[in-house]
Design a protein around this motif. Structure first.
Motif, PDB file in Angstrom:
ATOM      1  N   LYS A 298       8.567  -8.940 -12.077  1.00 37.61           N
ATOM      2  CA  LYS A 298       8.039  -8.618 -10.745  1.00 37.61           C
ATOM      3  C   LYS A 298       9.147  -8.079  -9.854  1.00 37.61           C
ATOM      4  N   THR A 299       8.859  -7.037  -9.108  1.00 37.51           N
ATOM      5  CA  THR A 299       9.856  -6.463  -8.199  1.00 37.51           C
ATOM      6  C   THR A 299       9.952  -7.273  -6.911  1.00 37.51           C
ATOM      7  N   GLU A 300       8.954  -8.140  -6.664  1.00 37.13           N
ATOM      8  CA  GLU A 300       8.852  -8.917  -5.420  1.00 37.13           C
ATOM      9  C   GLU A 300       8.730  -7.996  -4.216  1.00 37.13           C
ATOM     10  N   MET A 301       8.158  -6.826  -4.445  1.00 38.31           N
ATOM     11  CA  MET A 301       7.784  -5.902  -3.379  1.00 38.31           C
ATOM     12  C   MET A 301       6.282  -5.685  -3.546  1.00 38.31           C
ATOM     13  N   SER A 302       5.495  -6.316  -2.692  1.00 43.07           N
ATOM     14  CA  SER A 302       4.071  -6.510  -2.945  1.00 43.07           C
ATOM     15  C   SER A 302       3.308  -5.264  -3.370  1.00 43.07           C
ATOM     16  N   ILE A 303       3.427  -4.177  -2.613  1.00 38.92           N
ATOM     17  CA  ILE A 303       2.621  -2.993  -2.902  1.00 38.92           C
ATOM     18  C   ILE A 303       2.951  -2.443  -4.285  1.00 38.92           C
ATOM     19  N   ILE A 304       4.242  -2.400  -4.628  1.00 36.42           N
ATOM     20  CA  ILE A 304       4.659  -1.908  -5.948  1.00 36.42           C
ATOM     21  C   ILE A 304       4.134  -2.828  -7.039  1.00 36.42           C
ATOM     22  N   ASP A 305       4.227  -4.136  -6.815  1.00 39.37           N
ATOM     23  CA  ASP A 305       3.753  -5.089  -7.823  1.00 39.37           C
ATOM     24  C   ASP A 305       2.236  -5.010  -8.010  1.00 39.37           C
ATOM     25  N   ILE A 306       1.511  -4.722  -6.946  1.00 38.52           N
ATOM     26  CA  ILE A 306       0.052  -4.567  -7.063  1.00 38.52           C
ATOM     27  C   ILE A 306      -0.285  -3.409  -7.994  1.00 38.52           C
ATOM     28  N   VAL A 307       0.412  -2.287  -7.833  1.00 37.31           N
ATOM     29  CA  VAL A 307       0.177  -1.114  -8.679  1.00 37.31           C
ATOM     30  C   VAL A 307       0.577  -1.416 -10.121  1.00 37.31           C
ATOM     31  N   LEU A 308       1.716  -2.084 -10.317  1.00 39.75           N
ATOM     32  CA  LEU A 308       2.156  -2.430 -11.670  1.00 39.75           C
ATOM     33  C   LEU A 308       1.208  -3.433 -12.321  1.00 39.75           C
ATOM     34  N   PHE A 309       0.683  -4.342 -11.519  1.00 46.57           N
ATOM     35  CA  PHE A 309      -0.196  -5.382 -12.060  1.00 46.57           C
ATOM     36  C   PHE A 309      -1.575  -4.820 -12.426  1.00 46.57           C
ATOM     37  N   PHE A 310      -2.174  -4.080 -11.502  1.00 47.80           N
ATOM     38  CA  PHE A 310      -3.540  -3.592 -11.701  1.00 47.80           C
ATOM     39  C   PHE A 310      -3.603  -2.219 -12.372  1.00 47.80           C
ATOM     40  N   GLY A 311      -2.497  -1.465 -12.347  1.00 51.12           N
ATOM     41  CA  GLY A 311      -2.561  -0.072 -12.765  1.00 51.12           C
ATOM     42  C   GLY A 311      -3.127   0.767 -11.628  1.00 51.12           C
ATOM     43  N   VAL A 312      -3.113   2.074 -11.771  1.00 48.68           N
ATOM     44  CA  VAL A 312      -3.572   2.959 -10.697  1.00 48.68           C
ATOM     45  C   VAL A 312      -5.045   2.726 -10.385  1.00 48.68           C
ATOM     46  N   TYR A 339      -0.625  -7.098  13.493  1.00 48.92           N
ATOM     47  CA  TYR A 339      -0.440  -8.174  12.510  1.00 48.92           C
ATOM     48  C   TYR A 339      -0.609  -7.642  11.091  1.00 48.92           C
ATOM     49  N   GLY A 340      -1.657  -6.891  10.848  1.00 50.07           N
ATOM     50  CA  GLY A 340      -1.930  -6.384   9.514  1.00 50.07           C
ATOM     51  C   GLY A 340      -0.825  -5.481   8.993  1.00 50.07           C
ATOM     52  N   TRP A 341      -0.377  -4.545   9.837  1.00 47.92           N
ATOM     53  CA  TRP A 341       0.689  -3.638   9.417  1.00 47.92           C
ATOM     54  C   TRP A 341       2.007  -4.380   9.211  1.00 47.92           C
ATOM     55  N   SER A 342       2.279  -5.344  10.067  1.00 46.30           N
ATOM     56  CA  SER A 342       3.522  -6.129   9.949  1.00 46.30           C
ATOM     57  C   SER A 342       3.566  -6.875   8.618  1.00 46.30           C
ATOM     58  N   VAL A 343       2.455  -7.530   8.277  1.00 49.40           N
ATOM     59  CA  VAL A 343       2.389  -8.286   7.022  1.00 49.40           C
ATOM     60  C   VAL A 343       2.565  -7.359   5.821  1.00 49.40           C
ATOM     61  N   CYS A 344       1.903  -6.201   5.840  1.00 49.38           N
ATOM     62  CA  CYS A 344       2.016  -5.258   4.717  1.00 49.38           C
ATOM     63  C   CYS A 344       3.442  -4.736   4.570  1.00 49.38           C
ATOM     64  N   ILE A 345       4.066  -4.368   5.693  1.00 46.51           N
ATOM     65  CA  ILE A 345       5.435  -3.836   5.653  1.00 46.51           C
ATOM     66  C   ILE A 345       6.415  -4.912   5.197  1.00 46.51           C
ATOM     67  N   LEU A 346       6.290  -6.105   5.765  1.00 43.60           N
ATOM     68  CA  LEU A 346       7.216  -7.184   5.417  1.00 43.60           C
ATOM     69  C   LEU A 346       6.998  -7.686   3.990  1.00 43.60           C
ATOM     70  N   SER A 347       5.763  -7.606   3.507  1.00 40.20           N
ATOM     71  CA  SER A 347       5.516  -8.009   2.115  1.00 40.20           C
ATOM     72  C   SER A 347       6.136  -7.010   1.148  1.00 40.20           C
ATOM     73  N   PHE A 348       6.288  -5.781   1.596  1.00 34.43           N
ATOM     74  CA  PHE A 348       6.971  -4.782   0.764  1.00 34.43           C
ATOM     75  C   PHE A 348       8.461  -5.102   0.672  1.00 34.43           C
ATOM     76  N   ILE A 349       9.029  -5.611   1.780  1.00 34.93           N
ATOM     77  CA  ILE A 349      10.453  -5.969   1.796  1.00 34.93           C
ATOM     78  C   ILE A 349      10.690  -7.291   1.067  1.00 34.93           C
ATOM     79  N   ALA A 350       9.795  -8.248   1.294  1.00 30.59           N
ATOM     80  CA  ALA A 350      10.054  -9.614   0.822  1.00 30.59           C
ATOM     81  C   ALA A 350       9.063 -10.142  -0.201  1.00 30.59           C
ATOM     82  N   GLY A 351       7.957  -9.446  -0.421  1.00 30.80           N
ATOM     83  CA  GLY A 351       6.990  -9.925  -1.398  1.00 30.80           C
ATOM     84  C   GLY A 351       6.306 -11.212  -0.977  1.00 30.80           C
ATOM     85  N   TYR A 352       5.469 -11.743  -1.860  1.00 30.43           N
ATOM     86  CA  TYR A 352       4.875 -13.074  -1.721  1.00 30.43           C
ATOM     87  C   TYR A 352       3.815 -13.202  -0.635  1.00 30.43           C
TER      88      TYR A 352
END
Length: 375
Positions: A298-312, A339-352
């Motif tokens: 896992k890269t621990e960068m949420s958006i990237i991990d979602i794509v790797l996990f589910f595929g395109v 709130y929504g954008w903050s969580v998405c951006i920060l989950s990309f930096i920190a995952g989880y």
């Protein structure tokens, strides 16, 4: 009769209480590797799926099945243990959507709000108590010189997003009703969040401060105030350096060795290339479309991990489902969009965030309480 008393105002508050208690028990017994929350959350998920099936939520069940089939196609050549771990992760990813779909069938907004508010207050009081009495057991980082105190919760990364939700929860509550009590609750929550010691929370509080500034004073005044603050920080930087080296020494070390981005992401940027390459070595052509991530990489960068996990294909369907079965039911305002954008951006930096069952449950609970629009 007892059944009528217990469930006349719904049952989702009991799910929330069980999740809260299971996370506490997991923290208490984590050294014995007894993960109570894993079993409780699995049971809750099964119950939720059964309820949705009985309530004939056909569209959600149908798209969930399609998403699951896509994942299974990507896992067709993997071992049973590999598949089992991915199925568990699949349910974590979809936990927010499933739980929100149950929440909107209930008519217990006020009772549920009280449960959620009480949990947030207990978390904050737990942190404040730990910090005041310097309880070593509740330190955020046991094997590091970094400062921080946690409530009874097993993962600081996951809890960081719960703390973010609690801040915005009490901020929205204050905007709804200005009172001394609500100001006090917000202040306690913010102070407790600052004591956790995670970079994600500090970054969020900075973003939140900027949001309030620009939203309240406008662009020109905000830029002027920010400029003054930057000058103050610059001329007092020697004091800040001493403070950071005293309480956040590992971060300063990473900053000097690797730079700002790595210090903010806890070396995720440096690790990314290696983890990504290892994942690509295992991927077959089918995995790019249908997923099948090795969770060890896992890269621990949420958006990237979602794509790797589910595929395109699976990732597109996953984000569509979040829009279709959560966002579409909400009447969003500036606070919720921030709130929504903050969580998405920060989950990309920190995952989880998307990877966390609890973080998503508290998040969709907050969104349901303040922004759900019936019909």
């Amino acid at each position: 009769m007892l059944k009528g008393i217990l469930f006349k105002n719904g049952y989702t508050q009991y799910f929330l209480a069980l999740i809260f208690l299971s996370d506490i028990l997991t923290r208490i017994y984590i050294d014995q590797e007894i993960f109570v929350s894993k079993y409780i959350k699995t049971l809750i998920t099964i119950v939720i799926l059964c309820i949705l099936f009985v309530k004939t939520e056909r569209k959600l069940i149908f798209t969930l099945c399609i998403s699951f089939v896509i994942l299974i196609i990507g896992l067709y050549s993997k071992s049973f243990d590999f598949v089992l771990k991915n199925v568990a992760q699949f349910l974590k990813y979809y936990s927010g959507i499933l739980f929100f779909s149950i929440l909107i069938t209930q008519d217990n907004n006020e009772i549920y709000r009280k449960y959620l508010e009480t949990i947030f207050i207990l978390f904050s009081l737990n942190i404040l108590t730990a910090a005041i009495f310097e309880i070593q057991y509740l330190q955020t980082y046991h094997f590091s010189e970094r400062f921080g105190y946690m409530p009874l919760f097993s993962s600081q990364n996951e809890y960081s997003f719960i703390a973010i939700t609690s801040i915005v929860f009490f901020y929205q509550k204050l905007l709804h009703k200005s009172s001394v009590k609500n100001v006090l609750l917000l202040c306690i929550t913010v102070i407790a969040s600052l004591l956790v010691g995670t970079k994600v929370l500090y970054l969020f509080i900075c973003l939140w401060f900027l949001y309030i500034l620009f939203n309240s004073l406008g662009k020109i005044k905000s830029i002027f105030i920010i400029s003054i603050l930057i000058l103050i920080i610059y001329f007092t930087k020697s004091y800040w350096i001493v403070f950071l080296e005293t309480y956040f020494k590992p971060i300063i070390y990473i900053y000097r060795e690797k730079g700002l981005i790595d210090s903010l992401s806890s070396l995720r940027v440096s690790f990314f290339e290696n983890r990504f390459n290892l994942q690509m070595e295992e991927f077959e052509t089918i995995n790019y479309l249908f997923g099948g991530q090795n969770l060890l990489f896992k890269t621990e960068m949420s958006i990237i991990d979602i794509v790797l996990f589910f595929g395109v294909l699976g990732a597109v369907l996953y984000f569509y489902n979040y829009w279709k079965f959560v966002i579409k039911f909400l009447s969003l305002n500036r606070v919720s969009i921030f709130y929504g954008w903050s969580v998405c951006i920060l989950s990309f930096i920190a995952g989880y965030y998307f990877e966390s069952y609890s973080a998503q449950i508290y998040s969709v609970s907050f969104l349901y309480i303040y922004y759900f629009k019936p019909n």
